[in-house]
Design a protein around this motif. Structure first.
Motif, PDB file in Angstrom:
ATOM      1  N   SER A 126      11.912  33.579  80.135  1.00 35.47           N
ATOM      2  CA  SER A 126      12.359  33.843  79.168  1.00 35.47           C
ATOM      3  C   SER A 126      12.538  35.470  79.448  1.00 35.47           C
ATOM      4  CB  SER A 126      10.706  34.400  78.614  1.00 35.47           C
ATOM      5  OG  SER A 126       9.931  33.158  78.529  1.00 35.47           O
ATOM      6  N   ALA A 127      12.549  36.535  80.518  1.00 34.09           N
ATOM      7  CA  ALA A 127      13.011  37.422  80.913  1.00 34.09           C
ATOM      8  C   ALA A 127      14.636  37.538  81.246  1.00 34.09           C
ATOM      9  CB  ALA A 127      12.257  37.717  82.750  1.00 34.09           C
ATOM     10  N   LEU A 128      14.907  35.903  82.025  1.00 35.71           N
ATOM     11  CA  LEU A 128      16.472  36.176  81.867  1.00 35.71           C
ATOM     12  C   LEU A 128      17.008  35.689  80.387  1.00 35.71           C
ATOM     13  CD1 LEU A 128      16.238  33.415  84.938  1.00 35.71           C
ATOM     14  CD2 LEU A 128      17.598  35.555  84.517  1.00 35.71           C
ATOM     15  N   LEU A 129      16.769  34.951  79.860  1.00 29.93           N
ATOM     16  CA  LEU A 129      17.248  34.585  77.999  1.00 29.93           C
ATOM     17  C   LEU A 129      17.084  36.298  77.649  1.00 29.93           C
ATOM     18  CD1 LEU A 129      15.152  31.495  77.073  1.00 29.93           C
ATOM     19  CD2 LEU A 129      17.652  31.406  77.814  1.00 29.93           C
ATOM     20  N   ASN A 130      15.904  37.661  77.541  1.00 29.82           N
ATOM     21  CA  ASN A 130      16.168  38.619  77.512  1.00 29.82           C
ATOM     22  C   ASN A 130      17.082  39.245  78.193  1.00 29.82           C
ATOM     23  OD1 ASN A 130      14.227  37.909  75.599  1.00 29.82           O
ATOM     24  ND2 ASN A 130      12.451  38.799  76.871  1.00 29.82           N
ATOM     25  N   ARG A 131      17.546  38.859  79.054  1.00 24.99           N
ATOM     26  CA  ARG A 131      18.433  40.192  79.725  1.00 24.99           C
ATOM     27  C   ARG A 131      20.135  38.967  79.222  1.00 24.99           C
ATOM     28  NH1 ARG A 131      20.598  44.209  81.733  1.00 24.99           N
ATOM     29  NH2 ARG A 131      22.304  43.453  83.623  1.00 24.99           N
ATOM     30  N   LEU A 132      19.692  37.997  78.953  1.00 23.94           N
ATOM     31  CA  LEU A 132      21.072  37.499  78.776  1.00 23.94           C
ATOM     32  C   LEU A 132      21.263  38.142  77.232  1.00 23.94           C
ATOM     33  CD1 LEU A 132      23.926  35.561  79.184  1.00 23.94           C
ATOM     34  CD2 LEU A 132      22.205  33.839  77.787  1.00 23.94           C
ATOM     35  N   ALA A 133      20.516  38.102  76.450  1.00 25.20           N
ATOM     36  CA  ALA A 133      20.998  38.689  75.339  1.00 25.20           C
ATOM     37  C   ALA A 133      21.566  39.826  75.196  1.00 25.20           C
ATOM     38  CB  ALA A 133      19.603  38.728  73.735  1.00 25.20           C
ATOM     39  N   ALA A 134      20.776  41.054  76.286  1.00 22.04           N
ATOM     40  CA  ALA A 134      21.235  42.383  75.615  1.00 22.04           C
ATOM     41  C   ALA A 134      22.755  42.273  76.217  1.00 22.04           C
ATOM     42  CB  ALA A 134      20.475  42.838  77.065  1.00 22.04           C
ATOM     43  N   LEU A 135      22.598  41.818  77.400  1.00 19.92           N
ATOM     44  CA  LEU A 135      24.109  41.053  77.892  1.00 19.92           C
ATOM     45  C   LEU A 135      25.260  40.713  77.063  1.00 19.92           C
ATOM     46  CD1 LEU A 135      23.647  40.078  81.632  1.00 19.92           C
ATOM     47  CD2 LEU A 135      24.301  42.113  80.924  1.00 19.92           C
ATOM     48  N   GLU A 136      24.626  40.029  76.443  1.00 20.87           N
ATOM     49  CA  GLU A 136      25.755  39.957  75.232  1.00 20.87           C
ATOM     50  C   GLU A 136      25.337  40.743  73.868  1.00 20.87           C
ATOM     51  OE1 GLU A 136      27.417  36.668  74.827  1.00 20.87           O
ATOM     52  OE2 GLU A 136      26.551  35.546  75.737  1.00 20.87           O
ATOM     53  N   VAL A 137      25.114  41.822  73.655  1.00 20.05           N
ATOM     54  CA  VAL A 137      24.861  42.655  72.432  1.00 20.05           C
ATOM     55  C   VAL A 137      26.026  43.902  73.217  1.00 20.05           C
ATOM     56  CG1 VAL A 137      23.733  45.042  72.005  1.00 20.05           C
ATOM     57  CG2 VAL A 137      22.717  42.721  71.660  1.00 20.05           C
ATOM     58  N   ASP A 138      25.554  43.785  75.154  1.00 20.19           N
ATOM     59  CA  ASP A 138      26.502  45.223  75.473  1.00 20.19           C
ATOM     60  C   ASP A 138      27.925  44.491  75.868  1.00 20.19           C
ATOM     61  OD1 ASP A 138      24.517  46.033  76.100  1.00 20.19           O
ATOM     62  OD2 ASP A 138      24.006  45.539  78.075  1.00 20.19           O
ATOM     63  N   LEU A 139      28.621  43.522  76.185  1.00 16.26           N
ATOM     64  CA  LEU A 139      29.426  42.742  76.166  1.00 16.26           C
ATOM     65  C   LEU A 139      30.247  43.293  74.568  1.00 16.26           C
ATOM     66  CD1 LEU A 139      31.713  41.364  77.158  1.00 16.26           C
ATOM     67  CD2 LEU A 139      30.530  39.666  76.636  1.00 16.26           C
ATOM     68  N   SER A 140      29.623  42.868  73.887  1.00 19.64           N
ATOM     69  CA  SER A 140      29.833  43.096  72.062  1.00 19.64           C
ATOM     70  C   SER A 140      30.394  44.140  71.580  1.00 19.64           C
ATOM     71  CB  SER A 140      29.115  42.643  71.411  1.00 19.64           C
ATOM     72  OG  SER A 140      29.690  42.807  69.933  1.00 19.64           O
ATOM     73  N   THR A 141      30.097  44.969  72.347  1.00 15.67           N
ATOM     74  CA  THR A 141      29.768  46.707  72.210  1.00 15.67           C
ATOM     75  C   THR A 141      31.029  47.363  72.887  1.00 15.67           C
ATOM     76  OG1 THR A 141      27.744  47.601  71.547  1.00 15.67           O
ATOM     77  CG2 THR A 141      28.941  49.225  72.012  1.00 15.67           C
ATOM     78  N   LEU A 142      31.260  46.127  73.986  1.00 15.11           N
ATOM     79  CA  LEU A 142      32.214  47.079  75.350  1.00 15.11           C
ATOM     80  C   LEU A 142      34.338  46.786  74.740  1.00 15.11           C
ATOM     81  CD1 LEU A 142      30.687  45.999  78.549  1.00 15.11           C
ATOM     82  CD2 LEU A 142      31.268  48.451  77.419  1.00 15.11           C
ATOM     83  N   ARG A 143      33.364  45.763  73.858  1.00 19.39           N
ATOM     84  CA  ARG A 143      35.268  44.851  73.276  1.00 19.39           C
ATOM     85  C   ARG A 143      35.361  45.297  72.823  1.00 19.39           C
ATOM     86  NH1 ARG A 143      34.111  38.017  73.989  1.00 19.39           N
ATOM     87  NH2 ARG A 143      36.744  38.246  73.640  1.00 19.39           N
ATOM     88  N   THR A 144      34.557  46.490  71.136  1.00 20.26           N
ATOM     89  CA  THR A 144      35.240  47.687  70.575  1.00 20.26           C
ATOM     90  C   THR A 144      35.524  48.123  71.266  1.00 20.26           C
ATOM     91  OG1 THR A 144      33.388  48.777  70.561  1.00 20.26           O
ATOM     92  CG2 THR A 144      33.558  46.452  69.261  1.00 20.26           C
ATOM     93  N   ARG A 145      35.610  48.959  72.368  1.00 25.54           N
ATOM     94  CA  ARG A 145      36.296  49.849  72.670  1.00 25.54           C
ATOM     95  C   ARG A 145      37.507  49.853  73.996  1.00 25.54           C
ATOM     96  NH1 ARG A 145      31.141  52.814  75.377  1.00 25.54           N
ATOM     97  NH2 ARG A 145      33.168  54.610  76.202  1.00 25.54           N
ATOM     98  N   PHE A 146      37.096  48.127  74.713  1.00 24.45           N
ATOM     99  CA  PHE A 146      37.810  47.965  76.201  1.00 24.45           C
ATOM    100  C   PHE A 146      38.238  47.087  75.652  1.00 24.45           C
ATOM    101  CE2 PHE A 146      34.524  50.724  77.336  1.00 24.45           C
ATOM    102  CZ  PHE A 146      35.064  51.298  77.481  1.00 24.45           C
TER     103      PHE A 146
END
Length: 412
Positions: free
Chosen positions: A237-257
């Motif tokens: 579950s912790a890995l799944l939550n970490r993956l979800a957080a990384l997906e959000v970070d990736l979506s945010t970064l791709r709006t800038r880079f």
């Protein structure tokens, strides 16, 4: 929006996503309201008449009233779907709140009420999308199970009729207690084998799909683990939550880079690493299902061998009854899943909800006048001091007797 005193009354202009961006011009041919519409590079889009809906080139509107002469015209600009989406994305911010499952959505524009409306509309559309997607998934499952139910119902009817006909033909209507015990045990083990086989087939199909898709979401991985019969443990579950957080970070970064930026590459590498862990764990569990299926198949074979000691007529009845029991149990299981899918399809609840609706800001968020004044005052003060110091330091003019003595080393 047209001015209130404009000589043209018309409905809003609608454009499909495929309409080219650029300036469009409506030119009137006469005072009766006949007009022509031209697009970018003066290409003809279509001809229209006052009071009749205009449809041409993906653009539609209706001019209800007009006071114009031949040659009068007005223009409008279509940004295009991508430009409109980029424009909306640039003024929208979605920020995950750490340690929660809440996302803060904000929109910034010159009109506070327009900002609130846009934020609320985005939230409502997203929730409606999740509901429709959930219904679509449930509908797909329902249709598939429904087709299986029809097939299984025919098998169940055939097996039940076979038992009835066999009893009427042979006169054997019941088994002794030992035979019945063996038959019941065989039916249970065979039912377990079929359930494991079904789970293994579904898990292999999901695993194959996930291995071929690099955009699989954490929900897909969680569904894969549930398909394998296990609920995620705390570590998973912790890995799944970490993956979800990384997906959000990736979506945010791709709006800038771009995708080649080192930050985006690093986050994608972390996401791929976690996905590989899940795929490896799923492969291990699929292999465990294969081994479990093999063990159950051997048990079924052993029970079938042990039933050979039953008299031939009783053994025939036992075989027919076993098929009927297995079909009945499997039909009951699928019928339950069918009802669950039907209820999910009819549900109006999605996986997201609005915690607090957006309200119009009472004060502008920018410019921050007080902060800007303080910064300008400090910058002007220190800048002036620095400029005066530099001016004095580089000033080599001679103004006093002391300046002369310092410069030439003699007394005045």
């Amino acid at each position: 929006p047209a001015p209130a005193d404009a000589p043209v009354s018309m409905t809003p202009i609608l454009a499909s996503a495929e309409v080219p961006s650029g300036r469009y011009t409506v030119t009137f041919a006469d005072s009766e309201g006949r007009f022509r519409v031209t697009g970018p590079a003066d290409q003809l889009v279509g001809l229209g008449q006052k009071g009749t809906p205009f449809h041409g080139g993906g653009v539609s509107f209706t001019i209800s009233e007009v006071r114009a002469s031949a040659g009068d015209s007005f223009s409008f600009v279509i940004d295009g779907f991508r430009n409109a989406a980029d424009w909306l994305r640039a003024r929208t911010r979605a920020t995950p709140i750490r340690a929660t499952s809440i996302v803060e959505l904000s929109v910034q524009s010159q009109d506070p009420y327009e900002s609130a409306r846009e934020a609320n509309t985005l939230a409502d559309v997203y929730i409606a999308y999740t509901v429709e997607w959930k219904k679509l998934q449930a509908s797909t499952v329902r249709v598939f199970i429904g087709s299986q139910l029809d097939t299984l119902m025919s098998h169940l009817q055939v097996s039940s009729e076979a038992v009835r006909d066999y009893k009427a033909t042979t006169g054997v209507v019941a088994l002794d207690s030992e035979s019945k015990r063996r038959l019941d045990r065989l039916a249970i083990v065979d039912d377990q084998r079929m359930d494991v086989e079904r789970r293994r087939n579904q898990a292999e199909a999901n695993l194959k799909r996930i291995q071929g898709d690099s955009t699989v979401s954490p929900d897909d991985l969680r569904s894969l683990l549930l398909t394998l019969g296990d609920r995620p443990d705390p570590t998973t579950s912790a890995l799944l939550n970490r993956l979800a957080a990384l997906e959000v970070d990736l979506s945010t970064l791709r709006t800038r880079f771009t995708d080649q930026h080192e930050s985006v590459v690093a986050v994608r590498s972390d996401i791929d690493g976690i996905r590989r862990q899940f795929i490896g764990e799923a492969q291990t569990r699929v292999q465990a299902l294969r081994e479990q299926e093999a063990v159950l198949s051997r048990m079924v074979a052993n029970y079938q061998d042990s039933m050979r000691v039953i008299p031939e007529m009783e053994m025939g009845l036992a075989s027919l009854r076993r098929n009927a029991v297995v079909n009945e149990d499997l039909y009951g299981f699928l019928l339950q899943r069918y009802e669950e899918a039907r209820i999910a399809e009819a549900s109006e609840q999605g996986d997201a909800r609005v915690v607090d609706r957006a309200t119009a800001a009472t004060q502008p968020v920018t410019p921050k006048v007080r902060r800007n004044l303080v910064v300008a005052l400090l910058a002007g003060l220190f800048g002036g001091i620095a400029l005066a110091y530099l001016w004095e330091n580089f000033d080599r003019a001679v103004r006093t007797a002391e300046d002369v003595r310092r410069a030439v080393g003699v007394t005045v």
